[in-house]
Structure formats: C-alpha cells, structure tokens
Scaffold this active site. Structure first.
Site, short mmCIF file in Angstrom:
data_model
loop_
_atom_site.label_atom_id
_atom_site.label_comp_id
_atom_site.label_asym_id
_atom_site.label_seq_id
_atom_site.Cartn_x
_atom_site.Cartn_y
_atom_site.Cartn_z
N PRO A 163 44.75 52.99 35.23
CA PRO A 163 45.17 53.42 36.55
C PRO A 163 46.02 52.27 37.12
O PRO A 163 45.52 51.09 37.11
CB PRO A 163 43.74 53.74 37.26
CG PRO A 163 42.81 53.34 36.63
CD PRO A 163 43.13 53.11 35.26
N GLY A 214 44.14 45.70 35.31
CA GLY A 214 45.37 44.81 34.67
C GLY A 214 46.40 45.83 33.97
O GLY A 214 46.76 45.49 33.08
N SER A 215 46.79 46.95 34.76
CA SER A 215 47.52 47.92 34.24
C SER A 215 48.86 47.12 33.92
O SER A 215 49.74 47.43 32.74
CB SER A 215 47.85 49.20 35.05
OG SER A 215 48.39 48.76 36.25
N ALA A 251 49.73 44.07 33.35
CA ALA A 251 49.77 43.19 32.35
C ALA A 251 49.58 43.66 30.94
O ALA A 251 49.97 43.29 29.94
CB ALA A 251 48.64 41.96 32.46
N ASP A 311 44.91 37.75 34.38
CA ASP A 311 45.06 39.22 33.81
C ASP A 311 45.96 39.02 32.51
O ASP A 311 45.30 39.78 31.31
CB ASP A 311 46.01 40.09 34.68
CG ASP A 311 45.20 40.51 35.94
OD1 ASP A 311 44.11 39.83 36.11
OD2 ASP A 311 45.48 41.33 36.76
#
Ligand code: MEV
Length: 331
Positions: free
Chosen positions: A118, A124-125, A127, A169
């Site tokens: 999400p 960390g989406s 990265a 991240d």
C-alpha cells in the site's frame, strides 16, 4: 560487494521479471533522520514487481495499472518518480546509443510495474518500486550493478518522494536483509539469533512520510535541546534492541517497542487509529507494539508469541485494521 539484485529476478530472452520486498521499521524511525540508529527488516508478503519485455514499438513504455499510467517515458515530467528512476539509470550510459546497442533488432521496451505494497503506509512502497525497476533495467540491458550502486540510485529517488530521507528504506529493500542503519555509515546487516513473530496492522490511512518528517523538523527547529534528547532515547532503544535480537532474546523487545511508541507519540507522529491498534494488540496479549514508519496513518507492528498471532491479528481487524500480515523475522 558482488553483483546486486541476485535472487529476486527471473530472466528469459526478451523478458526480465524482478520483485522487491516491502519493509518495516522495528525501531528508530524519525530519530534515524537525525543520525540515530534504526533497525529495519524486509517483509516479503508484500512486494513491488517489474517486468520488462522487448517491444517492436519505439521507445520506453511504462505501464503502471495501479496508478492508471500508460505512457512513453519522454511524455512524463522528468521528476515523475518512475521517469526519474529510468533517466537516472541511463544518465551515465549516454542513453540512446546504449539502448540501441543493447536492444539488438528490437526497437523499444515495455515496462510493467505493479505492487501489492500500500502507498504511503510506512511499508516502503516507493523504495521497493525503485529498487525493482533499477534491478530489472540492470538485468534486462545486461548492465550489472552492485547493491551499492542500486542503493545509491534508489536513494536519489527517495529524495524526490520524501525530501530528506535517511536512506533506511532503500537500504533494507536493496539488501533484502535485516539492517542496523545509521545515516552516512557503512551498511550493517544484523543477525537474528532466534526468529520472532510480528503482526502488522494497516490503518488504511495513507500518510505521506514527507509531511510527518517535515512536522518533526519544525518541532526540532523550535526546541533542538528537547528533541535531541528524545532522539537519543530512541537511539538507545534501537541499540538495545539489536543486542537482544542478536542474542535471541526477542520476547524482551516488547517493552522496548512500547517505550519507542511513547516517544513517537510525544513527537506527534502517532494518530488515534495507530494508538487504538497498539492498545488492541497489547490487550490481545502482544508483548509490545508501536507504529512503524512515518506514522500519522499507515501501519503499526506488534511483537507476539507465534501461537497468538492469529488472535492479535483478529483483534486488530476488530479495531478497524484494513489488512493484517503475520510475518516471521529471521536472518
Ligand atoms: C520512513 O520509513 C522512516 C522515517 O524515519 C523517514 C526516513 O528515515 O527517511 C520516518
């Protein structure tokens, strides 16, 4: 050193597929931006996936259905995070010639990007997409990169997402190992003496890290002495936690999580929902719980005995969690 990205890519003639995990911060978020240590681990139950295929169509086409994007690279603003990854990848390679040489008879590539992480949730989406995309380009165009190079490039993109990121991240996602991270210092991978179980609870509220980090900076500017002490306390917690994890004394991390959460509350980065979830997890028998990542929304984590993981996840759902993940932390 060694070649990066290995172990998470599939490559066939004309097609490359790469997956990068999400992450959670176990201890030390926010204070890590001010030079204190933090601990983060990859979470493989969620991931960003990038597939590159040769195409007979000219150009570099990006297809990201999750964000309803289908566009040729050059039609996107250069600071668009996906376009920026590709431009920065090609920058040292004098792009058109490099691409033509590597592509043989093909005219272009189609890059498909999907993610189960999400967005703006502390997992960390951004990265993960950057790392998967860099690794996919590196492999598809036979331009090997080390983890150090992948990480450095992903960090440049984090700056577009977050303004002043610590780099934790992109680092934990690039190395896909537990990391003890201190900004500006060599990467330290830590050993998990005995695996332990964490339940992750998602508030479903997206909260951009940039804003929370910016607000903490305003507090710090107004009273540096006070907040430096808070950051010191968090840094001490992260150091103790690392020792306990390495010694296999993970049950004792619960109390450290509770202390870390209280300091994050003081820093104003928790929220009513996060506090309710933390409370619900503790009531259901978790050894400790805290928010994880930038805060204000996003995810929290609870340390549990494996036998009660499902019960704690159930309590989080009752408290309103949009999703829960049970994950085992090991080396
Ligand atoms: C975000 O995952 C963690 C923060 O500490 C920001 C950063 O380290 O860049 C809040």
């Amino acid at each position: 050193m060694g070649i990066g990205c290995a172990g998470r890519l599939l490559s066939f003639p004309g097609m490359t597929s790469v997956s990068a995990p999400g992450k959670i911060i176990l201890f030390g978020e926010h204070a890590v931006v001010y030079g204190r240590p933090a601990l983060a681990v990859p979470v493989t139950q969620v991931h960003a996936d990038v597939e590159i295929s040769d195409s007979s169509k000219d150009g570099i086409w990006i297809d990201a259905p999750d964000i309803h994007l289908h566009a040729e690279l050059n039609s996107l603003p250069s600071d668009h995070p996906l376009a920026a990854v590709i431009h920065k990848f090609f920058a040292p390679l004098s792009s058109p010639h490099f691409l033509k040489e590597k592509m043989g008879g093909q005219r272009g590539v189609e890059i498909k990007i999907t993610s189960t992480i999400p967005v703006a949730s502390g997992l960390g989406s951004g990265a993960a997409v950057s790392v998967a995309l860099i690794c996919a380009l590196s492999s598809h165009l036979s331009h090997p990169m080390t983890n150090e190079q992948v990480n450095a490039l992903a960090y440049e993109i984090e700056k577009i997402h977050h303004g002043t990121p610590s780099g934790i991240d992109n680092t934990v996602i690039t190395y896909a190992k537990p990391v003890y991270f201190v900004k500006g210092q060599p990467i330290e991978i830590f050993r998990v003496g005995k695996p332990f179980t964490v339940v992750i609870g998602d508030t479903g509220i997206s909260a951009p890290t940039k804003e929370a980090v910016g607000d903490v900076c305003v507090l710090w500017e107004a009273d540096k002495a006070r907040w430096e002490k808070v950051f010191d306390k968090i840094g001490e917690i992260a150091k103790k936690a690392k020792e306990k994890i390495e010694n296999g004394e993970s049950e004792e991390l619960g109390e450290l999580m509770n202390q870390n959460h209280a300091l994050l509350q003081e820093m104003t980065v928790s929220s009513q929902e996060l506090d309710q979830f933390v409370e619900a997890a503790r009531k259901a028998g978790a050894w400790g719980a805290k928010l994880s990542g930038g805060g204000r929304g996003g995810n929290m984590i609870a340390l549990v005995k494996p036998e009660i993981a499902e019960t704690v996840a159930g309590s989080l759902k009752e408290a309103g969690a949009k999703n829960t993940i049970i994950t085992t932390i090991n080396s």
